[in-house]
Design a protein around this motif. Structure first.
Motif, PDB file in Angstrom:
ATOM      1  N   SER A  21      36.095  77.866  81.209  1.00 40.18           N
ATOM      2  CA  SER A  21      36.515  79.194  81.663  1.00 40.18           C
ATOM      3  C   SER A  21      36.434  80.227  80.543  1.00 40.18           C
ATOM      4  N   LYS A  22      36.457  81.484  80.943  1.00 37.97           N
ATOM      5  CA  LYS A  22      36.483  82.584  79.980  1.00 37.97           C
ATOM      6  C   LYS A  22      37.734  82.499  79.118  1.00 37.97           C
ATOM      7  N   GLU A  23      38.845  82.100  79.718  1.00 38.72           N
ATOM      8  CA  GLU A  23      40.117  81.976  78.987  1.00 38.72           C
ATOM      9  C   GLU A  23      39.976  81.029  77.805  1.00 38.72           C
ATOM     10  N   VAL A  24      39.359  79.880  78.024  1.00 41.58           N
ATOM     11  CA  VAL A  24      39.245  78.888  76.958  1.00 41.58           C
ATOM     12  C   VAL A  24      38.219  79.328  75.914  1.00 41.58           C
ATOM     13  N   ARG A  25      37.131  79.935  76.374  1.00 38.91           N
ATOM     14  CA  ARG A  25      36.141  80.435  75.398  1.00 38.91           C
ATOM     15  C   ARG A  25      36.758  81.497  74.497  1.00 38.91           C
ATOM     16  N   GLU A  26      37.569  82.377  75.080  1.00 38.26           N
ATOM     17  CA  GLU A  26      38.227  83.415  74.270  1.00 38.26           C
ATOM     18  C   GLU A  26      39.246  82.792  73.318  1.00 38.26           C
ATOM     19  N   ALA A  27      39.894  81.712  73.758  1.00 38.09           N
ATOM     20  CA  ALA A  27      40.825  81.018  72.869  1.00 38.09           C
ATOM     21  C   ALA A  27      40.077  80.425  71.678  1.00 38.09           C
ATOM     22  N   ARG A  28      38.879  79.897  71.913  1.00 37.52           N
ATOM     23  CA  ARG A  28      38.063  79.354  70.812  1.00 37.52           C
ATOM     24  C   ARG A  28      37.575  80.472  69.903  1.00 37.52           C
ATOM     25  N   ASP A  29      37.245  81.627  70.460  1.00 42.09           N
ATOM     26  CA  ASP A  29      36.824  82.756  69.638  1.00 42.09           C
ATOM     27  C   ASP A  29      37.960  83.239  68.735  1.00 42.09           C
ATOM     28  N   ALA A  30      39.191  83.113  69.242  1.00 40.93           N
ATOM     29  CA  ALA A  30      40.342  83.628  68.504  1.00 40.93           C
ATOM     30  C   ALA A  30      40.795  82.700  67.385  1.00 40.93           C
ATOM     31  N   HIS A  31      40.677  81.381  67.629  1.00 41.04           N
ATOM     32  CA  HIS A  31      41.240  80.450  66.652  1.00 41.04           C
ATOM     33  C   HIS A  31      40.634  79.079  66.854  1.00 41.04           C
ATOM     34  N   TRP A  32      40.755  78.213  65.852  1.00 40.54           N
ATOM     35  CA  TRP A  32      40.178  76.882  65.944  1.00 40.54           C
ATOM     36  C   TRP A  32      40.991  75.944  66.829  1.00 40.54           C
ATOM     37  N   TYR A  33      42.245  76.328  67.149  1.00 40.23           N
ATOM     38  CA  TYR A  33      43.043  75.491  68.050  1.00 40.23           C
ATOM     39  C   TYR A  33      43.878  76.377  68.971  1.00 40.23           C
ATOM     40  N   ALA A  34      44.400  75.749  70.021  1.00 39.82           N
ATOM     41  CA  ALA A  34      45.326  76.415  70.938  1.00 39.82           C
ATOM     42  C   ALA A  34      46.548  75.529  71.115  1.00 39.82           C
ATOM     43  N   GLU A  35      47.647  76.124  71.557  1.00 37.44           N
ATOM     44  CA  GLU A  35      48.855  75.367  71.851  1.00 37.44           C
ATOM     45  C   GLU A  35      48.837  74.905  73.306  1.00 37.44           C
TER      46      GLU A  35
END
Length: 404
Positions: A21-35
């Motif tokens: 999803s766009k949400e996950v791609r943007e999370a990867r663009d923002a940082h190397w990990y997500a919570e």
């Protein structure tokens, strides 16, 4: 690589959550990990690579049922003792004893039977121009191959596949909602596995189970009866689920790139292995590999405490634009970095060569017979947590009369 944003929170329990999803791609663009609610999700290729081979990380799936309220019962007991979650001496001992049953030589010898089965299944529906790919190819193909390898009567395939599918629900975040049926499936497969082992002990064979039992008899650190049963259950569950769902995911990916599908049809022996690797990279059945910090350590700016669950996201890593050109596209001629679909390190998937071989045989056979494939919008996709795939996948196609 530098990620300067703030890690986001991903709701991986949501039915709408999708790894691509766009949400996950943007999370990867923002940082190397997500919570997440179950540890951190590693999104980048570089960090997945590093942490997958980190000496501070162990197999982190053992506590998965407990995290979802399952602390007893058949599934919990089997899960806590199977090869997927064991560590240390027991893991090394069992893996060493099981390895001969998965030798390249033995799997290669089965290829003609895989090809024959693929042709048989395709021939049963190719005249229609449409088919539920999940139920009329992927499921019978994966399950009947497993039956061949274990020496099981292929007429049992449908029931065995249902049991494997039910156990597969245990890998999702909603395991607690299905635990009664999962426990029943594990119990039934336990009885089934015990019967198979008894039969092979009385009449040895040269199939996968016969090879496993032979290696066990010859080693002074042999497997216990319960360990043998646990392995047979794991082989049935993992062997079926991996192939059948990865085939559906692969068809979904290739239908978006008909030029690559036609290339595979023209040169199947040259491109079959590459087709499997690219499909696993861009659209893997296992959306993440689970690990756990065995001691506290520093990675980049993040202090990772001992016991932290770390999910290594195979899809986001495999389609990271920092690592791959045209990362979401299948390119059968591209030289790509390794993907993470089969894990890595000491817990690299034991049956990876079986999966690579039977999926490659199937994709080559399908590409040679059908073209202009279209996947129906009403395909029923499983959630992206745990193993994903299609339970119902209608496709339309044209018959390929010749390959130039």
């Amino acid at each position: 690589m530098s990620k300067l944003g703030t890690p986001v929170k991903l709701d991986i329990a949501s039915e709408e959550f999708r790894m691509n999803s766009k949400e996950v791609r943007e999370a990867r663009d923002a940082h190397w990990y997500a919570e997440t609610d179950w540890g951190i999700a590693v999104l980048s290729y570089e960090d997945n690579t590093h942490l997958l081979h980190s000496p501070y990380m162990g197999q982190g799936s053992a506590k998965w049922p407990r995290q979802h309220g399952v602390s007893s019962g058949q599934f919990h007991e089997w899960w806590s003792q199977n090869l997927l979650v064991l560590e240390g001496d027991d893991h090394h001992r069992i893996r060493r004893l099981v390895n001969p049953a998965f030798s390249r030589r033995k799997v290669r010898a089965m290829e003609p039977k895989f090809e024959e089965l693929a042709r048989e299944l395709i021939g049963s529906w190719i005249h229609r121009g449409e088919v539920d790919f999940a139920s009329e190819f992927a499921s019978p193909y994966a399950t009947r191959i497993l039956c061949m390898m274990l020496g099981i009567d292929e007429s049992d395939w449908h029931h065995i596949q249902e049991l494997a599918s039910t156990i597969g629900l245990g890998l999702g975040v909603h395991v607690g909602d299905h635990i009664a049926s999962i426990d029943a499936a594990v119990n039934e497969l336990t009885v089934y596995a015990e019967g198979l082992i008894t039969e092979r002990e009385a009449a040895p064979t040269d199939d996968l189970l016969g090879t496993l039992l032979g290696a066990n008899r010859e080693d002074d650190r042999s497997l216990s009866r319960q360990e043998l049963v646990n392995i047979v259950i794991l082989l049935i569950f993992a062997g079926i689920d991996t192939t059948r769902h990865q085939l559906s995911l692969s068809i979904d990916s290739f239908q978006k790139q008909p030029d690559q599908w036609d290339k595979l049809a023209r040169h199947p022996y040259h491109y079959a292995e590459r087709a499997v690797e690219e499909a696993l990279r861009v659209n893997p059945i296992g959306r993440w590999v689970t690990r756990e910090a065995t001691e506290s350590f520093q990675h980049r700016e993040r202090w990772i405490e001992e016991g932290t669950t770390v999910h290594l996201y195979t899809l986001t890593g495999g389609t990271d634009p920092a690592e791959f050109n045209n990362p979401c596209d299948i390119d059968l001629d591209a030289e790509r970095s390794p993907h993470f679909a089969f894990g890595g390190g000491v817990h690299h998937c034991l049956g990876h060569f079986v999966a690579r071989t039977d999926i490659g045989v199937a994709l080559a056979a399908l590409a040679g017979r059908i073209t202009n494939v279209r996947v129906g919008a009403d395909t029923d996709w499983l959630p992206d947590s745990g193993n994903t795939g299609a339970s119902y996948m209608p496709i339309t196609f044209e018959r390929r009369n010749s390959v130039e």
